[in-house]
Scaffold this motif. Structure first.
Motif, PDB file in Angstrom:
ATOM      1  N   SER A 148       0.821  -1.206   0.000  1.00 27.33           N
ATOM      2  CA  SER A 148       0.000   0.000   0.000  1.00 27.33           C
ATOM      3  C   SER A 148       0.854   1.254   0.000  1.00 27.33           C
ATOM      4  O   SER A 148       0.377   2.337  -0.341  1.00 27.33           O
ATOM      5  N   ASP A 175       2.038   2.537   2.669  1.00 29.36           N
ATOM      6  CA  ASP A 175       1.794   3.259   3.921  1.00 29.36           C
ATOM      7  C   ASP A 175       2.980   3.133   4.867  1.00 29.36           C
ATOM      8  O   ASP A 175       3.522   2.054   5.052  1.00 29.36           O
ATOM      9  N   ARG A 186      -0.352   6.905  10.856  1.00 27.61           N
ATOM     10  CA  ARG A 186       0.124   7.048   9.493  1.00 27.61           C
ATOM     11  C   ARG A 186       0.986   8.283   9.319  1.00 27.61           C
ATOM     12  O   ARG A 186       0.682   9.351   9.827  1.00 27.61           O
ATOM     13  N   ASP A 204       2.117  10.570   6.259  1.00 20.42           N
ATOM     14  CA  ASP A 204       1.915  10.757   4.830  1.00 20.42           C
ATOM     15  C   ASP A 204       3.167  11.362   4.230  1.00 20.42           C
ATOM     16  O   ASP A 204       3.364  12.564   4.292  1.00 20.42           O
ATOM     17  N   PRO A 217       6.577  11.386  -2.183  1.00 18.77           N
ATOM     18  CA  PRO A 217       7.264  10.291  -2.861  1.00 18.77           C
ATOM     19  C   PRO A 217       8.753  10.175  -2.552  1.00 18.77           C
ATOM     20  O   PRO A 217       9.246   9.089  -2.273  1.00 18.77           O
ATOM     21  N   GLY A 273     -10.162   4.413   4.535  1.00 18.65           N
ATOM     22  CA  GLY A 273      -9.105   4.525   5.523  1.00 18.65           C
ATOM     23  C   GLY A 273      -7.732   4.258   4.932  1.00 18.65           C
ATOM     24  O   GLY A 273      -6.722   4.510   5.571  1.00 18.65           O
ATOM     25  N   ARG A 274      -7.707   3.721   3.718  1.00 17.45           N
ATOM     26  CA  ARG A 274      -6.418   3.518   3.072  1.00 17.45           C
ATOM     27  C   ARG A 274      -6.439   4.270   1.750  1.00 17.45           C
ATOM     28  O   ARG A 274      -7.462   4.784   1.339  1.00 17.45           O
ATOM     29  N   ARG A 315      -9.257  13.066   1.386  1.00 15.96           N
ATOM     30  CA  ARG A 315      -7.926  13.647   1.476  1.00 15.96           C
ATOM     31  C   ARG A 315      -7.132  13.308   0.226  1.00 15.96           C
ATOM     32  O   ARG A 315      -7.194  12.189  -0.267  1.00 15.96           O
ATOM     33  N   LEU A 367      -3.700  12.490  -1.544  1.00 21.87           N
ATOM     34  CA  LEU A 367      -2.326  12.077  -1.349  1.00 21.87           C
ATOM     35  C   LEU A 367      -1.618  12.342  -2.665  1.00 21.87           C
ATOM     36  O   LEU A 367      -1.765  11.574  -3.614  1.00 21.87           O
ATOM     37  N   ARG A 368      -0.941  13.411  -2.681  1.00 26.38           N
ATOM     38  CA  ARG A 368      -0.339  13.910  -3.908  1.00 26.38           C
ATOM     39  C   ARG A 368       0.483  12.836  -4.615  1.00 26.38           C
ATOM     40  O   ARG A 368       1.346  12.222  -4.030  1.00 26.38           O
ATOM     41  N   ARG A 376      -8.005   9.411  -0.169  1.00 28.66           N
ATOM     42  CA  ARG A 376      -8.349   8.574   0.967  1.00 28.66           C
ATOM     43  C   ARG A 376      -9.497   9.189   1.756  1.00 28.66           C
ATOM     44  O   ARG A 376      -9.528  10.404   1.987  1.00 28.66           O
ATOM     45  N   GLU A 403     -11.319   9.987   5.117  1.00 28.13           N
ATOM     46  CA  GLU A 403     -10.821  10.194   6.471  1.00 28.13           C
ATOM     47  C   GLU A 403     -11.890  10.828   7.342  1.00 28.13           C
ATOM     48  O   GLU A 403     -12.803  11.466   6.844  1.00 28.13           O
ATOM     49  N   GLU A 444      -8.986  14.175  11.581  1.00 27.34           N
ATOM     50  CA  GLU A 444      -7.591  13.780  11.357  1.00 27.34           C
ATOM     51  C   GLU A 444      -6.728  14.882  10.764  1.00 27.34           C
ATOM     52  O   GLU A 444      -7.142  15.579   9.882  1.00 27.34           O
TER      53      GLU A 444
END
Lengths: 222, 222
Positions: A138, A140, A147, A149, A152, B166-167, B208, B210-211, B216, B218, B222
DNA sequence: GGTAACCTGTCATCAACCTGTCAGACCTCT
DNA sequence: AGAGGTCTGACAGGTTGATGACAGGTTACC
């Protein structure tokens, strides 16, 4: 399957053996932490049953050690005390399951079977070091279960460090992983190391510089 | 869900599509083995409905192929002939279920749902995240118990997000799910994300970014 | 058959974030 | 103390994502 049992009480060790050997397993029993450590360093097991309370130290230390070496062998913890804290500590350290004494032998058998099955299906996709965990599928990264974030580049660096967790991640190798053959300034790597350090500060893990060689993930205490 | 149908009879293919598409599924139909092979090599599906008798070979060959590659996508076989041998052969080759023609469409729907549920290790047909609930049978989405009437595209996106609740729901996967191989502008996905966000605003759930990775679901906190 | 409401995808513009460079401080070994 | 290596805050440029508006198409309902 080859099982390693670390248990100082000869009575319990005996019944463990009798209960697990019939399933077609080879069972090795050690009574002390030091013996088990040597065995795990020299050879490969499919599963470890680990008592936490041993005469020469806590099984948790051994568990942490082997996980930090990147060893993903399934570990089932045995503990005499029943307590949430104990169990969380064990699972956080990288245990796959736990059982509190006294336990029923059929239940032990079932859990061992489940662990072996699981570990065979999915070769563990997670890299761990202390409270750090990286799921290679994943992508993660979690720190103490929370988590992170990561963008890259930082993710790539984190993976590079975790692949060598507890050992030196050579500078050149990290550069290759992050930037490939792309031309990049001479201190780009240091910048990303710095960014990761900021995220890890106060977490119990740190990145140690090995001057001229590379970097290493370490416990904060070391 | 993203379904692949491999069926050469246009009539049957049509009713399969009409029966499976309404629940927010993206359905891709191919009439020849070779096309389906290419599609499976190139992208990811949640389920395959596979006719065994195709003009350019038997579906069994394709099934064997993808299983040998380690692809575990659920496969439901359609066969015109009713025979134990045929069915055993299919199941042995790695099919998860089979149906003999002629079949009732509701039965097909039910079997498809069951396969999808099982493959995701769920026990009921609902996807939940916080106050969000998606009923895969009726296609209803509720937020805090109130029904949201989502247009098809938004529904598909919502499901894609909920499947990874959540993922991270990877960008590519969402694009595949929503638009399949259809040519679509480079920011169509973002437009729908934006539309869903508008509907979710103030609900306690948010999407959310995630670039570079995906999106995701959420908790708002959070 | 016609109309209105709605869904869909594109575009342009704007905002957020990631990335790599640099400079000066800092450290460590000689 | 000096030199080479390392650290880190700040910054600019570029890339990616966000969002409101719009036009074409579809559906549903007269």
């Amino acid at each position: 399957m080859r099982l390693l049992i670390v248990e100082d009480d000869p009575l319990i060790a005996g019944s463990l053996t009798q209960c697990l050997a019939p399933l077609g397993n080879t069972v090795e029993v050690f009574h002390r932490l030091s013996e088990a450590r040597a065995a795990l360093a020299h050879s490969q097991f499919d599963l470890v049953v680990l008592d936490l309370g041993l005469p020469d130290g806590s099984g948790l230390a051994l568990l942490t050690e082997i996980r930090n070496r990147g060893n993903a062998t399934p570990v089932l913890i045995l503990t005499a005390r029943d307590g949430v804290a104990e169990r969380v500590q064990g699972l956080d350290a990288g245990a796959d399951d736990y059982l509190t004494k006294p336990f029923s032998l059929p239940e032990l058998q079932a859990r061992v079977r489940a662990l072996l099955r699981r570990s065979q299906q999915r070769t563990d996709n997670r890299l761990r070091f202390g409270p750090l965990c990286f799921d290679q599928i994943s992508g993660d990264v979690t720190l103490h279960g929370e988590r992170l974030d990561l963008p890259p580049r930082e993710l790539g660096l984190m993976e590079g460090l975790l692949l060598h967790a507890g050992r030196i991640a050579p500078r050149e190798q990290l550069l290759d992983r992050l930037f490939g053959f792309g031309e990049v300034g001479p201190n780009a790597l240091e910048v990303y190391i710095s960014r990761l350090r900021k995220r890890l500060s106060g977490s119990g893990v740190r990145i140690r510089t090995l001057r001229g060689l590379g970097y290493r993930l370490e416990d904060d205490s070391e």
